[in-house]
Design a protein around this motif. Structure first.
Motif, PDB file in Angstrom:
ATOM      1  N   ILE A  56       1.010   1.445  14.813  1.00 55.92           N
ATOM      2  CA  ILE A  56       2.306   2.091  14.591  1.00 55.92           C
ATOM      3  C   ILE A  56       3.181   1.241  13.681  1.00 55.92           C
ATOM      4  N   ILE A  57       3.201  -0.057  13.909  1.00 55.07           N
ATOM      5  CA  ILE A  57       4.022  -0.957  13.095  1.00 55.07           C
ATOM      6  C   ILE A  57       3.602  -0.904  11.634  1.00 55.07           C
ATOM      7  N   PHE A  58       2.306  -1.069  11.369  1.00 59.90           N
ATOM      8  CA  PHE A  58       1.835  -1.093   9.980  1.00 59.90           C
ATOM      9  C   PHE A  58       1.992   0.275   9.316  1.00 59.90           C
ATOM     10  N   GLY A  59       1.791   1.342  10.084  1.00 62.48           N
ATOM     11  CA  GLY A  59       1.959   2.684   9.534  1.00 62.48           C
ATOM     12  C   GLY A  59       3.393   2.947   9.139  1.00 62.48           C
ATOM     13  N   ILE A  60       4.326   2.555   9.993  1.00 63.96           N
ATOM     14  CA  ILE A  60       5.753   2.748   9.691  1.00 63.96           C
ATOM     15  C   ILE A  60       6.155   1.939   8.460  1.00 63.96           C
ATOM     16  N   ILE A  61       5.623   0.735   8.353  1.00 64.59           N
ATOM     17  CA  ILE A  61       5.925  -0.096   7.184  1.00 64.59           C
ATOM     18  C   ILE A  61       5.419   0.574   5.907  1.00 64.59           C
ATOM     19  N   ALA A  62       4.230   1.204   5.975  1.00 65.04           N
ATOM     20  CA  ALA A  62       3.695   1.911   4.810  1.00 65.04           C
ATOM     21  C   ALA A  62       4.586   3.091   4.433  1.00 65.04           C
ATOM     22  N   LEU A  73       0.837  -1.203   0.000  1.00 63.02           N
ATOM     23  CA  LEU A  73       0.000   0.000   0.000  1.00 63.02           C
ATOM     24  C   LEU A  73       0.872   1.254   0.000  1.00 63.02           C
ATOM     25  N   GLY A  74       1.877   1.255   0.864  1.00 63.83           N
ATOM     26  CA  GLY A  74       2.781   2.394   0.925  1.00 63.83           C
ATOM     27  C   GLY A  74       3.589   2.564  -0.345  1.00 63.83           C
ATOM     28  N   SER A  75       3.840   1.457  -1.057  1.00 64.07           N
ATOM     29  CA  SER A  75       4.685   1.493  -2.251  1.00 64.07           C
ATOM     30  C   SER A  75       3.983   2.053  -3.485  1.00 64.07           C
ATOM     31  N   ILE A  76       2.667   2.202  -3.443  1.00 59.66           N
ATOM     32  CA  ILE A  76       1.947   2.704  -4.612  1.00 59.66           C
ATOM     33  C   ILE A  76       2.507   4.070  -5.005  1.00 59.66           C
ATOM     34  N   PRO A  77       3.161   4.182  -6.158  1.00 61.64           N
ATOM     35  CA  PRO A  77       3.804   5.442  -6.568  1.00 61.64           C
ATOM     36  C   PRO A  77       2.794   6.381  -7.234  1.00 61.64           C
ATOM     37  N   SER A  78       1.943   6.967  -6.452  1.00 62.10           N
ATOM     38  CA  SER A  78       0.829   7.760  -6.973  1.00 62.10           C
ATOM     39  C   SER A  78       1.291   8.907  -7.867  1.00 62.10           C
ATOM     40  N   TRP A 119      -3.359   5.868   5.894  1.00 58.24           N
ATOM     41  CA  TRP A 119      -4.535   5.594   6.728  1.00 58.24           C
ATOM     42  C   TRP A 119      -4.977   4.144   6.591  1.00 58.24           C
ATOM     43  N   THR A 120      -5.022   3.649   5.362  1.00 56.24           N
ATOM     44  CA  THR A 120      -5.479   2.279   5.114  1.00 56.24           C
ATOM     45  C   THR A 120      -4.526   1.259   5.711  1.00 56.24           C
ATOM     46  N   ALA A 121      -3.234   1.462   5.499  1.00 60.68           N
ATOM     47  CA  ALA A 121      -2.244   0.522   6.034  1.00 60.68           C
ATOM     48  C   ALA A 121      -2.303   0.475   7.558  1.00 60.68           C
ATOM     49  N   THR A 122      -2.412   1.642   8.182  1.00 57.49           N
ATOM     50  CA  THR A 122      -2.484   1.711   9.643  1.00 57.49           C
ATOM     51  C   THR A 122      -3.759   1.056  10.153  1.00 57.49           C
ATOM     52  N   SER A 123      -4.840   1.216   9.412  1.00 61.59           N
ATOM     53  CA  SER A 123      -6.140   0.670   9.820  1.00 61.59           C
ATOM     54  C   SER A 123      -6.210  -0.843   9.682  1.00 61.59           C
ATOM     55  N   LEU A 124      -5.197  -1.455   9.068  1.00 67.33           N
ATOM     56  CA  LEU A 124      -5.156  -2.919   9.037  1.00 67.33           C
ATOM     57  C   LEU A 124      -5.142  -3.483  10.456  1.00 67.33           C
ATOM     58  N   ALA A 125      -4.566  -2.718  11.379  1.00 65.48           N
ATOM     59  CA  ALA A 125      -4.545  -3.150  12.784  1.00 65.48           C
ATOM     60  C   ALA A 125      -5.961  -3.200  13.346  1.00 65.48           C
ATOM     61  N   SER A 126      -6.782  -2.229  12.983  1.00 61.15           N
ATOM     62  CA  SER A 126      -8.175  -2.219  13.443  1.00 61.15           C
ATOM     63  C   SER A 126      -8.921  -3.422  12.891  1.00 61.15           C
ATOM     64  N   MET A 127      -8.620  -3.795  11.647  1.00 60.71           N
ATOM     65  CA  MET A 127      -9.238  -4.973  11.048  1.00 60.71           C
ATOM     66  C   MET A 127      -8.882  -6.227  11.848  1.00 60.71           C
ATOM     67  N   GLY A 144      -1.548  10.347   6.933  1.00 58.99           N
ATOM     68  CA  GLY A 144      -2.615   9.350   6.939  1.00 58.99           C
ATOM     69  C   GLY A 144      -2.493   8.393   8.111  1.00 58.99           C
ATOM     70  N   MET A 145      -1.257   8.070   8.452  1.00 58.88           N
ATOM     71  CA  MET A 145      -1.006   7.186   9.581  1.00 58.88           C
ATOM     72  C   MET A 145      -1.477   7.802  10.892  1.00 58.88           C
ATOM     73  N   VAL A 146      -1.088   9.055  11.138  1.00 57.99           N
ATOM     74  CA  VAL A 146      -1.460   9.687  12.414  1.00 57.99           C
ATOM     75  C   VAL A 146      -2.954   9.997  12.465  1.00 57.99           C
ATOM     76  N   LEU A 147      -3.579  10.203  11.301  1.00 59.99           N
ATOM     77  CA  LEU A 147      -5.031  10.387  11.276  1.00 59.99           C
ATOM     78  C   LEU A 147      -5.735   9.116  11.741  1.00 59.99           C
ATOM     79  N   ALA A 148      -5.177   7.972  11.384  1.00 67.00           N
ATOM     80  CA  ALA A 148      -5.756   6.698  11.807  1.00 67.00           C
ATOM     81  C   ALA A 148      -5.485   6.413  13.285  1.00 67.00           C
ATOM     82  N   ILE A 149      -4.382   6.953  13.802  1.00 64.11           N
ATOM     83  CA  ILE A 149      -4.014   6.705  15.196  1.00 64.11           C
ATOM     84  C   ILE A 149      -4.670   7.695  16.145  1.00 64.11           C
ATOM     85  N   HIS A 150      -4.582   8.990  15.817  1.00 63.72           N
ATOM     86  CA  HIS A 150      -5.082  10.037  16.710  1.00 63.72           C
ATOM     87  C   HIS A 150      -5.595  11.206  15.859  1.00 63.72           C
TER      88      HIS A 150
END
Length: 219
Positions: free
Chosen positions: A93-99, A16-21, A68-76, A122-128
């Motif tokens: 935090i782990i999934f967000g950093i990986i993204a 997800l993080g690798s997608i070169p938008s 946001w999506t990568a970080t939210s994998l934890a919620s899933m 996007g990561m911090v929006l998913a966390i806080h």
């Protein structure tokens, strides 16, 4: 949680993080590879500079969504009862950093990506989301007054752990504070050249209301 599920989510977060938008959007819509123009960086900031505010906004929103999506994998995983509530923040935090790592070193474009600021957002929006919104405000105000995206990114990133440590939105969470300062160090590392240019007074400014010549020529 089984090792198979953990590996699957780790790989998913990285991809997800690798997608070169910026690269795919620039080439697909404008026929322009942003890596060959401006700063040569495959990120939202250079897209704004090369292709204009509309393209930059699209790329930025996609990059935010990636984080946001990568970080939210934890919620899933939490809702599937694969992890407990006490583990939720850690895995976010782990999934967000990986993204973010995926954005900086994307497998799809020879591991040369952007600096990860939008993905971090996007990561911090998913966390806080409340704390992230305050950091966004700091970013916007700094950008409007200075026109330096690099300076705005650095200050907004620093604000996250500082405000968290001060307990602006409740009792400080040690893991969140440590994560925030770690991300700040990473942002400073990826912005070394920008910092040098800021000190020397020759950092590139971004005029949010200007229209890019490259994008205009493609219309």
């Amino acid at each position: 949680m089984s090792l198979t599920i953990l590996l699957f989510t780790v790989v998913a977060a990285y991809l997800l993080g690798s997608i070169p938008s910026s690269v795919w959007y620039g080439i697909g819509y404008f026929g322009i590879d942003v890596r060959k123009h401006g700063s040569g960086n495959a990120g939202a900031t250079n897209t704004f500079r090369v292709l204009g505010k509309r393209a930059g906004t699209v790329v930025m929103l996609i990059d935010v969504l990636k984080g946001w999506t990568a970080t939210s994998l934890a919620s899933m995983l939490f809702y599937l009862n694969e992890i407990g509530e006490t583990e939720l923040l850690m895995y976010k935090i782990i999934f967000g950093i990986i993204a973010i790592i995926g954005h900086i070193f994307p497998v799809f474009v020879k591991f040369k990506g952007g600096k990860g600021i939008a993905t971090l957002l996007g990561m911090v929006l998913a966390i806080h989301p409340e704390l992230a919104s305050l950091c966004i405000t700091i970013f916007i105000l700094t950008l409007l007054t200075s026109q330096y995206v690099s300076l705005s990114s650095i200050l907004a990133t620093l604000a996250f752990p500082v405000l968290s440590w001060l307990g602006v939105f409740g009792h400080p969470e040690p893991l969140l504070v440590v994560f925030g300062f770690t991300m700040f160090v990473l942002v400073v590392f990826t912005h070394q050249k920008n910092i040098i240019r800021l000190v020397n007074g020759n950092e590139n400014r971004v005029n949010l209301f200007a229209r890019s010549k490259q994008a205009s020529n493609q219309r």
